[in-house]
Design an enzyme around this catalytic site. Sequence first.
Site, PDB file in Angstrom:
ATOM      1  N   ARG A  78       0.808  -1.219   0.000  1.00 21.64           N
ATOM      2  CA  ARG A  78       0.000   0.000   0.000  1.00 21.64           C
ATOM      3  C   ARG A  78       0.842   1.270   0.000  1.00 21.64           C
ATOM      4  NH1 ARG A  78      -2.401  -3.663   3.214  1.00 21.64           N
ATOM      5  NH2 ARG A  78      -1.684  -2.616   5.077  1.00 21.64           N
TER       6      ARG A  78
ATOM      7  N   GLU B 219       4.901  -9.269  15.677  1.00 18.14           N
ATOM      8  CA  GLU B 219       4.299  -9.657  16.948  1.00 18.14           C
ATOM      9  C   GLU B 219       4.461 -11.150  17.197  1.00 18.14           C
ATOM     10  OE1 GLU B 219       0.050  -9.087  19.295  1.00 18.14           O
ATOM     11  OE2 GLU B 219       0.276  -8.352  17.244  1.00 18.14           O
TER      12      GLU B 219
END
Length: 170
Positions: free
Chosen positions: A58, A95
């Site tokens: 993006r 994460e």
Amino acid sequence: MDLTNYIRDIKDFPKEGVVFKDITPLLANVKAMEYATKELRALIGNQSIDVVVGIESRGFFFGTLLAKELNCAFVPVRKPNKLPAETTSETYALEYGKDTLEIHTDAIKKGDKVIIHDDVLATGGTAQAVCKLVEKLGGKVVQCNFLMELSFLEGRKKLQNKEVKSVITY
């Protein structure tokens, strides 16, 4: 123009508990896209820039528009095995696990003044890895530039020595 009207929340994407900020409605509206580009360009001011580096995927949308506005080169940073010429890579922590990004070794010249652009600053790990790639090739990161920042995730902390600018802050 309030650009938040063109960003929709998608609950539980890409996984449960995440609220994804979807920019496709913004991309579908020419006026909103023009306004967002103008706002991103304004964040840079009168700085002289040689290269805009857009982060997959993006970051490519507004990164190319920014490069055009700045009359400079655009360089994509991609996931492994997506770029055709010789690359250098940077692996960074997520994460739950790790990821890797690559850039062509000839994409940045020593001393190039670089804007790093992505659609969103979340935890900062991706942008931090791209800063390392640019600096490994001899470029100087002038600014990390984002359409949106999710400030509650504290991504700026990983970019402490960099100028960080965003059009929208959540």
